[in-house]
Design a protein around this motif. Structure first.
Motif, PDB file in Angstrom:
ATOM      1  N   TRP A 156       3.979  13.393  12.975  1.00 42.62           N
ATOM      2  CA  TRP A 156       4.438  12.162  12.346  1.00 42.62           C
ATOM      3  C   TRP A 156       3.707  10.943  12.907  1.00 42.62           C
ATOM      4  N   SER A 157       3.312  10.065  12.007  1.00 44.88           N
ATOM      5  CA  SER A 157       2.793   8.768  12.430  1.00 44.88           C
ATOM      6  C   SER A 157       3.032   7.790  11.298  1.00 44.88           C
ATOM      7  N   LEU A 158       2.992   6.522  11.647  1.00 41.45           N
ATOM      8  CA  LEU A 158       3.116   5.469  10.631  1.00 41.45           C
ATOM      9  C   LEU A 158       1.881   4.581  10.721  1.00 41.45           C
ATOM     10  N   THR A 159       1.223   4.372   9.578  1.00 36.78           N
ATOM     11  CA  THR A 159       0.023   3.538   9.536  1.00 36.78           C
ATOM     12  C   THR A 159       0.286   2.319   8.657  1.00 36.78           C
ATOM     13  N   ILE A 160      -0.143   1.174   9.102  1.00 37.14           N
ATOM     14  CA  ILE A 160      -0.178  -0.011   8.229  1.00 37.14           C
ATOM     15  C   ILE A 160      -1.641  -0.409   8.061  1.00 37.14           C
ATOM     16  N   ARG A 161      -2.071  -0.488   6.807  1.00 39.04           N
ATOM     17  CA  ARG A 161      -3.494  -0.738   6.521  1.00 39.04           C
ATOM     18  C   ARG A 161      -3.591  -1.612   5.272  1.00 39.04           C
TER      19      ARG A 161
ATOM     20  N   GLY B 154      -3.587 -12.477   3.576  1.00 35.77           N
ATOM     21  CA  GLY B 154      -3.484 -12.779   2.156  1.00 35.77           C
ATOM     22  C   GLY B 154      -2.683 -11.769   1.360  1.00 35.77           C
ATOM     23  N   ALA B 155      -1.943 -10.902   2.047  1.00 35.46           N
ATOM     24  CA  ALA B 155      -1.177  -9.874   1.331  1.00 35.46           C
ATOM     25  C   ALA B 155       0.038 -10.495   0.647  1.00 35.46           C
ATOM     26  N   THR B 156       0.337 -10.028  -0.567  1.00 39.96           N
ATOM     27  CA  THR B 156       1.525 -10.479  -1.287  1.00 39.96           C
ATOM     28  C   THR B 156       2.477  -9.324  -1.569  1.00 39.96           C
ATOM     29  N   HIS B 157       1.977  -8.092  -1.537  1.00 40.44           N
ATOM     30  CA  HIS B 157       2.777  -6.914  -1.873  1.00 40.44           C
ATOM     31  C   HIS B 157       2.411  -5.769  -0.939  1.00 40.44           C
ATOM     32  N   LEU B 158       3.195  -4.706  -1.034  1.00 38.58           N
ATOM     33  CA  LEU B 158       2.793  -3.500  -0.322  1.00 38.58           C
ATOM     34  C   LEU B 158       3.237  -2.284  -1.122  1.00 38.58           C
ATOM     35  N   VAL B 159       2.571  -1.179  -0.833  1.00 37.24           N
ATOM     36  CA  VAL B 159       2.989   0.113  -1.373  1.00 37.24           C
ATOM     37  C   VAL B 159       3.302   1.017  -0.195  1.00 37.24           C
TER      38      VAL B 159
ATOM     39  N   GLY C 105       4.119  12.700  -1.430  1.00 44.68           N
ATOM     40  CA  GLY C 105       3.383  11.999  -2.467  1.00 44.68           C
ATOM     41  C   GLY C 105       4.115  10.844  -3.125  1.00 44.68           C
ATOM     42  N   TYR C 106       5.389  10.626  -2.744  1.00 41.14           N
ATOM     43  CA  TYR C 106       6.149   9.530  -3.352  1.00 41.14           C
ATOM     44  C   TYR C 106       5.565   8.179  -2.943  1.00 41.14           C
ATOM     45  N   THR C 107       5.592   7.227  -3.866  1.00 42.28           N
ATOM     46  CA  THR C 107       5.183   5.856  -3.556  1.00 42.28           C
ATOM     47  C   THR C 107       6.174   4.879  -4.169  1.00 42.28           C
ATOM     48  N   THR C 108       6.284   3.702  -3.562  1.00 47.45           N
ATOM     49  CA  THR C 108       7.046   2.620  -4.195  1.00 47.45           C
ATOM     50  C   THR C 108       6.444   1.292  -3.761  1.00 47.45           C
ATOM     51  N   ASN C 109       6.507   0.298  -4.640  1.00 49.47           N
ATOM     52  CA  ASN C 109       5.902  -1.008  -4.354  1.00 49.47           C
ATOM     53  C   ASN C 109       6.966  -2.064  -4.080  1.00 49.47           C
ATOM     54  N   LEU C 110       6.613  -3.025  -3.252  1.00 51.39           N
ATOM     55  CA  LEU C 110       7.540  -4.091  -2.874  1.00 51.39           C
ATOM     56  C   LEU C 110       6.778  -5.396  -2.678  1.00 51.39           C
ATOM     57  N   PRO C 111       7.393  -6.526  -3.075  1.00 53.34           N
ATOM     58  CA  PRO C 111       6.819  -7.816  -2.671  1.00 53.34           C
ATOM     59  C   PRO C 111       6.929  -7.946  -1.152  1.00 53.34           C
TER      60      PRO C 111
ATOM     61  N   LEU D 212      -0.869  -2.723   2.541  1.00 54.15           N
ATOM     62  CA  LEU D 212      -0.693  -4.114   2.121  1.00 54.15           C
ATOM     63  C   LEU D 212      -1.733  -4.487   1.072  1.00 54.15           C
ATOM     64  N   LEU D 213      -1.287  -5.219   0.050  1.00 56.48           N
ATOM     65  CA  LEU D 213      -2.128  -5.502  -1.108  1.00 56.48           C
ATOM     66  C   LEU D 213      -2.070  -6.981  -1.453  1.00 56.48           C
ATOM     67  N   THR D 214      -3.105  -7.431  -2.163  1.00 58.93           N
ATOM     68  CA  THR D 214      -3.122  -8.830  -2.608  1.00 58.93           C
ATOM     69  C   THR D 214      -2.639  -8.945  -4.056  1.00 58.93           C
ATOM     70  N   GLU D 215      -2.157  -7.833  -4.614  1.00 55.35           N
ATOM     71  CA  GLU D 215      -1.531  -7.870  -5.947  1.00 55.35           C
ATOM     72  C   GLU D 215      -0.490  -6.752  -6.011  1.00 55.35           C
ATOM     73  N   ASP D 216       0.360  -6.806  -7.037  1.00 55.85           N
ATOM     74  CA  ASP D 216       1.408  -5.794  -7.170  1.00 55.85           C
ATOM     75  C   ASP D 216       0.812  -4.526  -7.781  1.00 55.85           C
ATOM     76  N   HIS D 217       1.216  -3.383  -7.248  1.00 53.48           N
ATOM     77  CA  HIS D 217       0.669  -2.116  -7.723  1.00 53.48           C
ATOM     78  C   HIS D 217       1.846  -1.146  -7.877  1.00 53.48           C
ATOM     79  N   PRO D 218       2.299  -0.883  -9.113  1.00 50.80           N
ATOM     80  CA  PRO D 218       3.527  -0.097  -9.311  1.00 50.80           C
ATOM     81  C   PRO D 218       3.475   1.283  -8.671  1.00 50.80           C
ATOM     82  N   GLY D 219       4.615   1.715  -8.107  1.00 47.59           N
ATOM     83  CA  GLY D 219       4.725   3.033  -7.475  1.00 47.59           C
ATOM     84  C   GLY D 219       5.202   4.081  -8.467  1.00 47.59           C
TER      85      GLY D 219
END
Lengths: 199, 238
Positions: free
Chosen positions: A44-49, A104-109, A115-121, A170-177
């Protein structure tokens, strides 16, 4: 009004704590369209990129070494159940983000084992509103509920609180999960009943 | 693929028949004039409204196939439940309620999705799988179908009269009675029931949370593909 003869029901004691269209449960239902991953705890590990100055990966031991919070919140599932006063332990997302310095990030996935993903402001996971949670009611978080660790964002519908989380991108735009691509709301505020993307 | 319907409207339904399946489980046959149709395995929300205007809703699996003339719900009465006691004990022919749906498309099957099919049920987890079996029979499909069913005792067996028809239609059925000294569903039982993972069966597992967690874990360890194992759990987690 269609009345069901003889039905009385049990109106909630504190209706103000129940978002529209929800009902109270004392159980803790497990919602997932597929199996609980059998390898969610392995290495187990957690990455923020992504849109950050310094990407970082925390091992399990490194996560546990960070200051944790234990807090009690109500949780709301889009399948209409609400559970009051659930107590969790975890690391605030704010503390993790401080170490990677978002650029400059506004959203994250959130990316998860299985394989599950979800997006958030980004605003919904900062300011003390979100955690990487690994404890539930004083016990380690069990695999069906997302153990070893899940994202916890209790002010949004619970599909945003991604189980088995491994990466925050982290993303600079919203990307649906996963669900958002399939018609669920991009934000999912239960008090505005944002279930579907046209709500 | 998974697809979430937009918010469908509440529509009136009338109970036309009730049928006891066991002492605590009852099937309601519903007349729903405005029903858009569903896939076998899907669910609906049921809304009950009191004279006072108070209303609440719960999700239930549909027990009927798309080809059946009327919708059927099979509901287990929960002792501390708010909605299930009314559905499984109080409701009678002529009563009104509202439904909305269908939902839960990811836990559904149509004959065009193909097979083989492996259906694994714990107790009343058989309900949505019954819809799939009735669909298979209604369209006369002969694809390889296996059913593994775990129930506490023979008295807890749902749709007992239908199981022989499923067997006669080629559904290889394994029933285990867990309270009568029988085995719980384990890795060996699932391997015997087949089809093997190499056949890439569509697998549907439904039952109490602990049952589904155990069965799905056995299936993954045996090599079944995660994306071919669909799950539906009820009740709280262990």
């Amino acid at each position: 009004m269609v009345v069901s003869r003889g039905f009385q029901g049990r109106p909630p004691a504190e209706p103000e704590r129940l978002p529209p269209g929800q009902y109270l449960t004392r159980d803790f239902p497990v919602l997932a369209t597929g199996p609980t991953p059998i390898d969610a705890a392995e290495d187990w590990s957690l990455t923020i990129r992504g849109a950050v100055e310094t990407p970082r990966t925390w091992s399990w031991d490194e996560l546990l070494a960070l200051p944790s919070e234990t807090f009690t919140v109500d949780i709301h599932c889009v399948t209409q159940w609400t559970k009051l006063d659930t107590t969790w332990t975890g690391v605030p997302v704010d503390a993790l983000l401080a170490e990677v310095a978002p650029q400059g990030a506004t959203h994250l996935v959130a990316h998860c084992a299985g394989g599950y993903t979800t997006n958030l402001p980004l605003d919904d996971v900062t300011g003390g509103k979100a955690w990487i949670a690994y404890g539930y009611e004083g016990e380690p978080l069990s695999p069906p509920h997302g153990g070893p660790a899940r994202l916890l964002v209790p002010h949004l519908y619970f599909w945003k609180s991604a189980k088995w989380v491994r990466e925050l991108e982290l993303l600079t735009e919203d990307h649906p999960g996963y669900w958002e691509v399939n018609g669920y709301h991009l934000r999912g505020d239960p008090w505005r009943e944002q279930r579907y993307d046209d709500d | 693929m998974t697809e979430i319907g937009r918010r469908s409207p509440w529509t009136p339904a009338e109970v036309v028949e009730v049928r006891d399946e066991t002492s605590a489980i009852r099937t309601l046959v519903l007349d729903v004039p405005e029903w858009p149709g569903h896939r076998a395995g899907q669910s609906v929300d049921v809304r009950l409204t009191a004279e006072s205007g108070y209303a609440t809703q719960r999700p239930y699996s549909l027990a009927s196939a798309p080809e059946d003339p009327q919708l059927e719900l099979t509901v287990q009465r929960m002792g501390d439940g708010e909605v299930s006691p009314w559905l499984a004990r109080e409701a009678r022919a002529g009563d009104q309620l509202e439904i909305r749906g269908p939902g839960g498309r990811s836990f559904s099957w149509h004959v065009e999705d193909g097979g083989p099919l492996l259906l694994v049920a714990g107790g009343s987890g058989l309900v949505p799988l019954r819809a799939m079996l009735r669909h298979r029979l209604a369209v006369g499909a002969e694809l390889d179908t296996r059913l593994v069913l775990s129930v506490r005792t023979e008295e807890d067996q749902l749709y007992a009269a239908e199981i022989e028809a499923w067997r006669a239609a080629g559904v290889q059925t394994t029933v285990t009675l867990t309270r009568a000294g029988g085995r719980r569903v384990d890795a060996a039982m699932l391997a015997e029931a087949g089809p093997p993972p190499e056949a890439r069966p569509h697998v549907f597992v439904c039952g109490p949370t602990a049952f589904v967690e155990a069965a799905a874990t056995h299936l993954l360890r045996a090599g079944h593909a995660t994306d071919l194992v669909r799950t539906e759990r009820f009740g709280g987690a262990v």
